[in-house]
Design a protein around this motif. Structure first.
Motif, mmCIF file in Angstrom:
data_model
loop_
_atom_site.group_PDB
_atom_site.id
_atom_site.type_symbol
_atom_site.label_atom_id
_atom_site.label_comp_id
_atom_site.label_asym_id
_atom_site.label_seq_id
_atom_site.Cartn_x
_atom_site.Cartn_y
_atom_site.Cartn_z
ATOM 1 N N ARG A 46 0.822 -1.210 0.000
ATOM 2 C CA ARG A 46 0.000 0.000 0.000
ATOM 3 C C ARG A 46 0.855 1.258 0.000
ATOM 4 N NH1 ARG A 46 -5.365 -0.708 2.542
ATOM 5 N NH2 ARG A 46 -5.712 -2.935 2.475
ATOM 6 N N LEU A 47 1.852 1.279 0.882
ATOM 7 C CA LEU A 47 2.681 2.485 1.003
ATOM 8 C C LEU A 47 3.439 2.764 -0.292
ATOM 9 C CD1 LEU A 47 3.750 4.794 2.715
ATOM 10 C CD2 LEU A 47 5.399 3.223 3.731
ATOM 11 N N LEU A 48 3.978 1.724 -0.903
ATOM 12 C CA LEU A 48 4.697 1.928 -2.176
ATOM 13 C C LEU A 48 3.741 2.394 -3.272
ATOM 14 C CD1 LEU A 48 7.210 -1.058 -2.295
ATOM 15 C CD2 LEU A 48 7.791 1.365 -2.317
ATOM 16 N N ALA A 49 2.530 1.826 -3.292
ATOM 17 C CA ALA A 49 1.548 2.224 -4.308
ATOM 18 C C ALA A 49 1.174 3.698 -4.128
ATOM 19 C CB ALA A 49 0.311 1.333 -4.217
ATOM 20 N N VAL A 50 0.924 4.098 -2.895
ATOM 21 C CA VAL A 50 0.572 5.493 -2.591
ATOM 22 C C VAL A 50 1.721 6.424 -2.988
ATOM 23 C CG1 VAL A 50 0.327 7.093 -0.615
ATOM 24 C CG2 VAL A 50 -1.062 4.999 -0.724
ATOM 25 N N HIS A 51 2.906 6.074 -2.538
ATOM 26 C CA HIS A 51 4.078 6.940 -2.699
ATOM 27 C C HIS A 51 4.458 7.119 -4.173
ATOM 28 C CE1 HIS A 51 7.959 8.662 -1.494
ATOM 29 N NE2 HIS A 51 8.465 7.972 -2.505
ATOM 30 N N GLU A 52 4.631 6.010 -4.865
ATOM 31 C CA GLU A 52 5.120 6.114 -6.248
ATOM 32 C C GLU A 52 4.049 6.722 -7.164
ATOM 33 O OE1 GLU A 52 8.182 5.861 -6.594
ATOM 34 O OE2 GLU A 52 8.833 4.512 -5.001
ATOM 35 N N THR A 53 2.764 6.468 -6.856
ATOM 36 C CA THR A 53 1.715 7.049 -7.697
ATOM 37 C C THR A 53 1.661 8.568 -7.537
ATOM 38 O OG1 THR A 53 0.460 4.985 -7.526
ATOM 39 C CG2 THR A 53 -0.732 6.907 -8.324
ATOM 40 N N ALA A 54 1.762 9.059 -6.317
ATOM 41 C CA ALA A 54 1.771 10.520 -6.105
ATOM 42 C C ALA A 54 2.967 11.143 -6.827
ATOM 43 C CB ALA A 54 1.806 10.843 -4.610
ATOM 44 N N GLU A 55 4.109 10.471 -6.768
ATOM 45 C CA GLU A 55 5.293 10.994 -7.483
ATOM 46 C C GLU A 55 5.051 11.009 -8.990
ATOM 47 O OE1 GLU A 55 8.920 9.825 -4.421
ATOM 48 O OE2 GLU A 55 8.532 8.542 -6.136
ATOM 49 N N GLU A 56 4.546 9.896 -9.507
ATOM 50 C CA GLU A 56 4.385 9.778 -10.966
ATOM 51 C C GLU A 56 3.362 10.757 -11.526
ATOM 52 O OE1 GLU A 56 5.521 5.082 -11.321
ATOM 53 O OE2 GLU A 56 3.653 5.772 -12.202
ATOM 54 N N GLU A 57 2.286 10.996 -10.757
ATOM 55 C CA GLU A 57 1.201 11.830 -11.284
ATOM 56 C C GLU A 57 1.454 13.323 -11.100
ATOM 57 O OE1 GLU A 57 -1.427 10.822 -13.076
ATOM 58 O OE2 GLU A 57 -0.585 8.805 -12.990
ATOM 59 N N VAL A 59 4.582 14.852 -8.942
ATOM 60 C CA VAL A 59 5.915 15.370 -8.620
ATOM 61 C C VAL A 59 6.860 15.259 -9.820
ATOM 62 C CG1 VAL A 59 7.888 15.165 -7.054
ATOM 63 C CG2 VAL A 59 5.566 14.843 -6.192
ATOM 64 N N HIS A 60 6.927 14.090 -10.434
ATOM 65 C CA HIS A 60 7.814 13.951 -11.592
ATOM 66 C C HIS A 60 7.408 14.866 -12.766
ATOM 67 C CE1 HIS A 60 9.828 10.892 -9.438
ATOM 68 N NE2 HIS A 60 9.135 9.852 -9.828
ATOM 69 N N PRO A 61 6.093 15.000 -13.080
ATOM 70 C CA PRO A 61 5.751 15.926 -14.172
ATOM 71 C C PRO A 61 6.228 17.356 -13.895
ATOM 72 C CG PRO A 61 3.874 14.500 -13.692
ATOM 73 C CD PRO A 61 4.900 14.237 -12.629
ATOM 74 N N MET A 62 6.128 17.777 -12.640
ATOM 75 C CA MET A 62 6.610 19.115 -12.274
ATOM 76 C C MET A 62 8.138 19.176 -12.425
ATOM 77 S SD MET A 62 5.809 22.095 -11.117
ATOM 78 C CE MET A 62 4.324 22.280 -10.117
ATOM 79 N N ALA A 63 8.822 18.145 -11.967
ATOM 80 C CA ALA A 63 10.287 18.107 -12.063
ATOM 81 C C ALA A 63 10.729 18.114 -13.526
ATOM 82 C CB ALA A 63 10.830 16.866 -11.351
ATOM 83 N N ARG A 64 10.007 17.382 -14.361
ATOM 84 C CA ARG A 64 10.359 17.333 -15.786
ATOM 85 C C ARG A 64 10.388 18.751 -16.383
ATOM 86 N NH1 ARG A 64 10.273 13.349 -19.460
ATOM 87 N NH2 ARG A 64 8.946 11.876 -18.381
ATOM 88 N N ARG A 65 9.406 19.562 -15.975
ATOM 89 C CA ARG A 65 9.327 20.930 -16.508
ATOM 90 C C ARG A 65 10.335 21.874 -15.861
ATOM 91 N NH1 ARG A 65 3.740 19.868 -15.955
ATOM 92 N NH2 ARG A 65 3.640 21.035 -14.009
ATOM 93 N N GLU A 66 10.606 21.664 -14.576
ATOM 94 C CA GLU A 66 11.283 22.728 -13.828
ATOM 95 C C GLU A 66 12.764 22.506 -13.525
ATOM 96 O OE1 GLU A 66 9.853 25.569 -13.173
ATOM 97 O OE2 GLU A 66 7.824 25.026 -13.774
ATOM 98 N N ILE A 67 13.220 21.263 -13.422
ATOM 99 C CA ILE A 67 14.601 21.087 -12.955
ATOM 100 C C ILE A 67 15.559 20.962 -14.148
ATOM 101 C CG2 ILE A 67 13.756 19.936 -10.853
ATOM 102 C CD1 ILE A 67 14.932 17.310 -11.875
ATOM 103 N N ALA A 68 16.857 21.160 -13.870
ATOM 104 C CA ALA A 68 17.864 21.010 -14.921
ATOM 105 C C ALA A 68 17.893 19.549 -15.370
ATOM 106 C CB ALA A 68 19.232 21.416 -14.375
ATOM 107 N N ASN A 69 18.019 19.312 -16.664
ATOM 108 C CA ASN A 69 17.993 17.949 -17.227
ATOM 109 C C ASN A 69 16.753 17.160 -16.805
ATOM 110 O OD1 ASN A 69 20.604 18.209 -18.430
ATOM 111 N ND2 ASN A 69 21.451 18.008 -16.368
ATOM 112 N N GLY A 70 15.622 17.871 -16.726
ATOM 113 C CA GLY A 70 14.382 17.263 -16.213
ATOM 114 C C GLY A 70 14.006 15.973 -16.934
ATOM 115 N N ASP A 71 14.096 15.975 -18.284
ATOM 116 C CA ASP A 71 13.692 14.777 -19.031
ATOM 117 C C ASP A 71 14.557 13.579 -18.657
ATOM 118 O OD1 ASP A 71 11.494 15.581 -20.502
ATOM 119 O OD2 ASP A 71 12.729 16.517 -22.047
#
Ligand SMILES: [Fe+2]
Ligand SMILES: [Fe+2]
Length: 192
Positions: A46-57, A59-71
């Motif tokens: 459960r914890l892994l499902a919660v954690h990785e899904t919140a990141e994927e939906e 946090v990572h999309p935001m990082a892709r746009r905003e951080i250096a070498n995001g892609d």
């Protein structure tokens, strides 16, 4: 003197706390036996499902746009998360009593911990620098929504683990449900 109110946690605070919980749970599952092992593994799923899904939906999309070498950074993290999901589903199907379970659990633990360390080094510090504190606090809502869709709870009674497992279903079905909830949260934010 009145105590200053505690700073409201942002998304990075919650994710780093969950990284610690995930590491601890891997150790506890590895050291447990029988029904207790099953209940603890349930909570780990459960914890892994919660954690990785919140990141994927969110946090990572935001990082892709905003951080250096995001892609580059985000694509590598998504690949690791994809492998972890597949391995988690395999472990679930195997069951905690299977002779290969402990060996496969140890391998998953190692790769998930490395993955979390990379997020903490390459992704989260840059998010803190580039995204406003207000925005990061709002993004914590994604983690809370994911938690509400699949609550991780202690199993005070042994019998409860079988029930919780039945209700939760296999990892991939659980991830689908959490994904729907987090996407709903994201859409409702856009409409406001
Ligand atoms: Fe992750
Ligand atoms: Fe993470």
């Amino acid at each position: 003197m009145a105590k200053a109110p505690a700073r409201q946690k942002d998304v990075v605070d919650l994710l780093v706390e969950q990284h610690k919980e995930i590491k601890e749970l891997f150790t506890r599952v590895a050291n447990a036996r029988g029904m207790q092992k099953r209940a603890l593994f349930d909570n780990l799923v459960r914890l892994l499902a919660v954690h990785e899904t919140a990141e994927e939906e969110v946090v990572h999309p935001m990082a892709r746009r905003e951080i250096a070498n995001g892609d580059r950074v985000v694509n590598a993290r998504l690949r690791e998360e994809g492998r972890a999901k597949r391995d988690l589903a395999e472990l679930y199907d195997l069951g905690v009593d299977h002779v290969d379970f402990d060996k496969k659990l140890a391998a998953l633990s190692e790769s998930v911990i490395e993955h979390a360390d990379r997020e903490e080094k390459e992704e989260f510090p840059q998010l803190r620098r580039r995204i406003s504190a207000d925005q990061l606090r709002k993004m914590a809502g994604a983690v809370r929504t994911a938690q509400a869709a699949a609550p991780t709870r202690p199993h005070p009674m042994i019998g409860e683990s079988a029930m919780a497992n039945l209700l939760a279903g296999p990892p991939l079905a659980m991830i689908d449900r959490i994904q729907d909830a987090v996407r709903g949260w994201r859409e409702s934010g856009r409409r406001r």
